[in-house]
Design an enzyme around this catalytic site. Structure first.
Site, short mmCIF file in Angstrom:
data_model
loop_
_atom_site.label_atom_id
_atom_site.label_comp_id
_atom_site.label_asym_id
_atom_site.label_seq_id
_atom_site.Cartn_x
_atom_site.Cartn_y
_atom_site.Cartn_z
CB SER A 71 -8.23 1.08 5.72
OG SER A 71 -8.96 2.26 5.56
CE LYS B 141 -3.73 2.14 2.74
NZ LYS B 141 -4.59 1.99 3.92
CB SER C 62 -7.82 3.94 2.86
OG SER C 62 -7.04 3.33 3.87
N1 GLN Z 1 -13.05 4.66 6.47
C1 GLN Z 1 -12.33 5.13 7.61
C2 GLN Z 1 -11.89 6.56 7.37
O1 GLN Z 1 -12.19 7.09 6.36
C3 GLN Z 1 -11.17 4.23 7.91
C4 GLN Z 1 -9.96 4.50 7.11
C5 GLN Z 1 -8.79 3.65 7.53
O2 GLN Z 1 -8.94 2.65 8.22
N2 GLN Z 1 -7.60 4.06 7.13
O3 GLN Z 1 -11.25 7.13 8.19
#
Ligand code: GLN
Length: 499
Positions: A179, A80, A155
């Site tokens: 994420s 990532k 993400s």
């Molecule tokens: N969807 C959550 C956010 O937008 C989690 C994102 C994540 O885990 N990096 O913050």
């Protein structure tokens, strides 16, 4: 096995094929690089470098020939783009870091390389890991391999899509509020976010430091166990790294439970079902797939028990105060002086800061910086930030009580299957609400997993979430492994995988 099918092999299977001399890392790497090229329209990769990858593959083959291979030696992976890397650009999905090169590798990257994994490149993600659909990346959307008109989740959307489309056997991801688990669920792959502190955050571009945690995304619990063993472990360069001896998650995953039999490998395992994870608003297709998976757990010997996590709904406001608060502080370092982008024209220093940040950050990141700055400000700190911290503690206490009645907690990962690209329009709150089932474990720092559990509307994958007690990754992986020995959801491939 014919050359044309090497992308069908997962991490463990590839390791076995290498060990038997049926394939070389160079061959498999070449095969996957060609697939990545062919499937560029998915948008999963932000950077790749065939020469670097092939050099690492040659080195892995030589290492295996010398007889000091690990189970990951020669296995192609990608990271990532939130992990910094010396050999590839590191962008965090942001214009702010376009073209940025780190002078060092993140600990997770260095450890996987030391085990002999071959890095093929960097994977698309939401800007600074903020998002649930990978639509916040400054470098374009990622498409779901099961249906190119839908989001892959976020993400870690590039990681999930690449594994699902069989471009790679495994990838790294990070999970701050879901994420790893949510994109794994949306793309039908297996992912685990370990207990906070298990994987070093050194070199992981920070979003919300008290929540950020790295983990593997792969096809199976077995493959995740192999990666996690290499990625995890104490790191003196991360002050929140857990001081625990290295763990062999693969051995923990396979260790039989007391009283288990071959047909009932989960005998005695108490699976807690929080009633708040099955609300009336849960999509019927998701509920049906999750219920069917739980029935399989019962057949495997587990007992289902009703539990309660009464503050589940509050996880959303609590997370969307704490995470932006930490983000507003972490992202203050992007000022045009130290890293990445700097505005081309400006009047004075303050103007340079303003223009740089206005140009470099996308809309969602700016929104979070503003929310975070607001909740930390003098007049509102007690009303919002402090209150959120108190509730965070109560949410962790609720889990503690649950784990007196059960060994793992199970439920859906997300309230629906992957939604169409653009479906959420300009309303960020819609996406925030869809995080309801992943945020509680994140706030408590507990390990969580997404396991392919069936299919719903439009033939889209549905993930089952398993949440464990602190440092009980072995229990989670064992349960997921037993489930995957009995089911084939994790082996189903999108059409994308056969072209
Ligand atoms: N969807 C959550 C956010 O937008 C989690 C994102 C994540 O885990 N990096 O913050």
């Amino acid at each position: 096995m014919s050359v044309a099918a090497w992308h069908r092999l997962g991490v463990a299977d590839l390791g076995r094929a290498f060990a038997r001399g049926e394939a070389s890392s160079v061959d498999v790497t070449q095969h996957l690089l060609a697939r990545i090229e062919r499937h560029a329209a998915l948008g999963a990769f932000l950077a790749r470098d065939a020469e670097l990858a092939l050099a690492a593959a040659r080195e892995a083959d030589a290492r295996r020939a010398r007889g000091d291979a690990t189970p990951l030696t020669g296995v192609p992976i990608a990271h990532k783009d939130i992990f910094v890397t010396r050999d590839w650009p590191s962008t965090a999905g942001s214009k702010m870091l376009d073209g940025y090169r780190s002078p060092f590798d993140a600990t997770v990257v260095a450890r996987l390389a030391a085990a002999g994994a071959v890095t093929l490149g960097k994977l698309n993600c939401d800007e600074f890991a903020m998002g649930s659909a990978n639509e916040n990346s400054a470098f374009g959307v990622v498409r779901n391999p099961w249906d190119a008109a839908r989001v892959p989740g976020g993400s870690s959307g590039g990681s999930a899509a690449a594994v699902a489309a069989r471009l790679l056997p495994a990838a790294t991801g990070t999970d701050t509020g879901g994420s790893i688990r949510q994109p794994a669920s949306f793309c039908g792959v297996t992912g685990i976010k370990p207990t906070y502190g298990t994987c070093s955050r050194y070199g992981m571009i920070a979003f919300a430091s008290s929540l950020d945690q790295a983990g593997p995304m792969a096809r199976s619990a077995e493959d995740c166990a192999l990666l996690l063993s290499a990625m995890s472990g104490f790191d003196e360069r991360d002050s929140t790294s857990a001081q625990r001896p290295p763990q062999d998650f693969h051995a923990l995953m396979r260790a039989p439970r007391d009283g288990a039999t071959p047909s009932r490998p989960l005998a005695g395992l108490r699976v807690g079902l929080p009633r708040e994870f099955f609300p009336p608003g849960l999509a019927a297709d998701v509920a049906a797939a999750v219920r069917a998976a739980l029935a399989e757990f019962e057949r495997l010997g587990a007992t289902l028990v009703d539990v309660s996590l009464p503050r589940t709904e509050l996880s959303i406001p609590v997370y969307y105060i704490i995470a932006p608060a930490e983000a507003s502080s972490n992202l203050s370092r992007f000022d045009g002086v130290r890293y990445g982008h700097r505005a081309a024209a400006y009047d004075d220093l303050l103007d340079m800061y303003k223009r740089t940040r206005a140009e470099g950050f996308g809309a969602e990141v700016k929104r979070r910086i503003m929310i975070g700055t607001y909740v930390l400000s003098h007049g509102y700190y007690d009303a919002y930030y402090l209150q959120a911290q108190k509730l965070r503690r109560m949410i962790a206490d609720d889990f503690r009580q649950c784990f007196e009645q059960c060994d793992v907690i199970a439920g859906p990962v997300a309230p629906t299957v992957a939604w169409p690209l653009g479906a959420q329009g300009d309303d960020p709150v819609k996406a925030y609400l869809a995080d309801i089932f992943t945020l509680p474990a994140s706030l408590a720092g507990l390990p969580g997993m997404s396991v392919p559990a069936g299919f719903g509307e439009g033939g889209m994958p549905v993930g089952l979430q398993l949440i464990g007690n602190y440092f009980a990754e072995g229990t989670l992986l064992h349960a997921a492994y037993a489930f995957q020995q009995a089911t084939d959801f994790h082996l189903r491939e999108p059409r994308e995988a056969s072209s």
